[in-house]
Scaffold this active site. Structure first.
Site, short mmCIF file in Angstrom:
data_model
loop_
_atom_site.label_atom_id
_atom_site.label_comp_id
_atom_site.label_asym_id
_atom_site.label_seq_id
_atom_site.Cartn_x
_atom_site.Cartn_y
_atom_site.Cartn_z
CE LYS A 1 -17.54 1.40 -37.47
NZ LYS A 1 -17.76 1.75 -38.90
CD GLU B 1 -23.32 -13.42 -36.00
OE1 GLU B 1 -23.89 -13.55 -37.09
OE2 GLU B 1 -23.17 -12.32 -35.42
N GLY C 1 -16.47 -2.05 -41.85
CA GLY C 1 -15.84 -3.31 -41.49
C GLY C 1 -15.03 -3.94 -42.60
NE ARG C 2 -18.54 -2.98 -47.89
CZ ARG C 2 -19.48 -2.41 -47.16
NH1 ARG C 2 -19.72 -2.86 -45.93
NH2 ARG C 2 -20.19 -1.39 -47.61
CD GLU D 1 -20.78 -6.33 -45.66
OE1 GLU D 1 -21.50 -6.56 -44.67
OE2 GLU D 1 -19.54 -6.40 -45.63
CG HIS E 1 -7.98 -30.25 -61.64
ND1 HIS E 1 -7.68 -31.29 -62.49
CD2 HIS E 1 -6.90 -29.43 -61.66
CE1 HIS E 1 -6.46 -31.12 -62.98
NE2 HIS E 1 -5.96 -30.00 -62.50
CE LYS F 1 -25.17 -9.34 -38.27
NZ LYS F 1 -24.10 -8.37 -37.98
#
Length: 548
Positions: free
Chosen positions: A206, A212, A267-268, A353, A384, A512
């Protein structure tokens, strides 16, 4: 001092909670043969069963009254009225506008945003259709048939989850890969097996400043140049999705290959935007349109349903009740579908978030626990692993089971095994197993009484553990859209109940910022002046290991 209406309602709810203390959930079913009918809700072919939660119909009514007193109605109107709901960034939240099934205006600052949305969707469709038809040639004229999507967080997890969930709809001959981690191993495991002449990079950020993503994008671009030649035209090999068009242009991406985002989409919540381009490429535009339509159907339900029948609100209220009244602060989400393998991670991001906050929307401290710890994995695999802890561990957790009724693969017998396991797990969490039952069963099987005495305590299940079950007809693009929008609106509702802003995420920024100084130190620069003793020691240890 007079107490607020919300506090008054909450105090009454706590009295109802106290009246249930010591009553097993199984006893509540015995007392009320109609408990399931009274505590389940249906909408758009989805069924939500709340009857295994530690509450009554009266408590649900009280919780809905608490939601209304907390401002649920006006908050919902502000959301769908394109008003500012993200106060700390002075923005509306218009992810819902991206999936509108009509072209009626949505005004932001007096400007209708719908035409811009439709223009981006047309460009997305053009790219997806061209790649699917073999009509997007690379620098050597070879058709692109492989996509590497580079993003992180909301720019990665939503489309990654959806591409995985819709694997049965995959366009023949098209491969889509996702790289999110700056760990060199992730990109290093994807690129070697690919033909650069056939590969398209989607750089999704964005801000176009995400460290990263940009580091991976630079490495992937270098890979293209090294293998296609320094004079190769890479304009057909790199697409950007960003709100920072100038930065994408400066990176070298052709203007026609930059798809814009908007600051009113977090973003999410951005799967529905051009961030969803890999979904449209992998599954085809028609399936992506169905994904939007399913989400729009849930939007319509959420926007109009009364509190007592509103699925996103009810899910939020259950979590709010568990964490703030019952102090059950973890929730496990277990989808009984391999198509939804990544869905628990998606939900984790959307909820934690959004609502992992301690500051109220007005800047003060919130008195509420603002989200449970959310985690999980698909059943039956998780039966399991951590289900052992859910059944016999000594820390309480609420369990949420998402159960598609039909399989797209048509094997009714195996699907029935899957469904039976989902229902049985919820039943076992509720009922448990007493020592008397264990001993009787073992003796009936001919076990030695001495062995029964020794082993029986280890086979006791305490039971009386809560769960929610959501049934849906199956998993396809439309149902996935419904499901994603359901959890988006759930997160918003929880934020309203807790009085927080669900649409900012300042908590991801500090680490960050500090990483910049640490990165410089690892490269040989000065130690960060604000670093603690542990961080300094670790930097020096890394330097020493590298020197060996």
């Amino acid at each position: 001092m007079a107490i607020s209406l919300t506090q008054s309602i909450w105090n009454e709810l706590l009295l109802k909670r106290d009246a249930l203390a010591g009553k097993p959930l199984a006893a509540l079913f015995a007392q009320d043969p109609q408990r399931f009918a009274g505590l389940s809700r249906s909408a758009d072919d989805l069924l939500l069963d709340l009857s295994k939660q530690r509450l009554t119909r009266e408590i649900v009514i009280g919780l809905c009254a608490f939601a209304e007193a907390s401002g649920f109605g006006p908050a919902r109107e502000r959301l769908f009225g394109a008003k500012v709901v993200n106060a700390s960034e002075d923005r509306p939240a218009l992810h819902w506008a991206l999936r509108l099934q009509h072209d009626r205006p949505v005004l932001v600052g007096g400007v209708d945003v719908v035409p811009a949305i439709r223009a981006v969707q047309a460009r997305m469709r053009g790219i997806a259709d061209a790649i699917g038809a073999g009509d997007w040639p690379g620098a050597r004229g070879t058709p692109i048939d492989t996509v590497v999507h580079l993003g992180i967080g909301g720019s990665d997890l939503g489309p990654r989850m959806a591409v995985h969930a819709l694997a049965e709809d995959r366009v023949a001959g098209i491969a889509v890969h996702f790289v999110s981690n700056v760990d060199p191993a992730q990109l290093g495991r994807v690129l070697p097996g690919l033909d650069p002449a056939r590969t398209l990079l989607i750089v999704c950020s964005k801000s176009f400043r995400t460290p990263e993503t940009l580091a991976n994008a630079q490495a992937a671009r270098d890979w293209l140049r090294e293998r296609l030649g320094a004079d190769a035209d890479l304009s057909r090999h790199i697409v950007a999705v960003t709100a920072n068009v100038p930065a994408a242009r400066a990176f070298g991406i052709a203007e026609d290959n930059i798809l814009p985002m908007w600051d009113w989409v977090g973003g999410r919540f951005s799967l529905w935007s051009a961030v969803g381009l890999p979904v449209a490429i992998a599954a085809g535009w028609e399936r992506f349109a169905e994904l939007l339509a399913g989400a729009a159907r849930m939007d319509a339900h959420f926007a109009t349903a009364p509190a007592t029948g509103n699925l996103p609100l009810l899910l939020a209220l259950i979590d709010f009740w568990n964490v703030n009244a019952l102090k059950v602060t973890q929730r496990v989400t277990a989808p009984y579908s391999s198509a939804l393998d990544l869905f628990a991670l998606y939900v984790q991001q959307v909820e934690m978030e959004s609502n992992g906050k301690s500051v109220a929307a007005d800047g003060g401290a919130t008195p509420w626990i603002t989200t449970p710890g959310v985690w999980g994995a698909a059943g039956t695999d998780s039966q399991h692993s951590f289900f052992q802890w859910l059944h016999q561990g000594n820390i309480a957790a609420n369990v949420e089971l998402i159960v598609p009724v039909a399989s797209r693969h048509g094997d009714r017998a195996r699907q029935d095994i899957l469904l039976a396991n989902a229902l049985a797990q919820a039943q076992a969490l509720l009922a448990g197993r007493t020592r008397e039952d264990v001993e009787a069963e073992m003796l009936a099987q001919g076990a030695d009484p001495a062995i029964v005495e020794r082993v029986a305590p280890h086979r006791v299940f305490g039971g009386d553990r809560t769960s929610t079950m959501l049934l849906l007809p199956g998993v396809n693009a439309f149902r996935l859209g419904q499901l994603c929008a359901l959890y988006e609106h759930k997160a918003f509702c929880f934020g309203v109940l807790a009085g927080i802003n669900s649409f900012d995420q300042w908590g991801v920024e500090l680490g960050k910022t500090l990483a910049v100084g640490v990165e410089a130190a690892l490269a040989g620069g000065a130690l960060p002046p604000d670093a603690d003793g542990s961080t300094v020691g670790l930097i020096e240890a890394i330097r020493a290991m590298r020197a060996v």
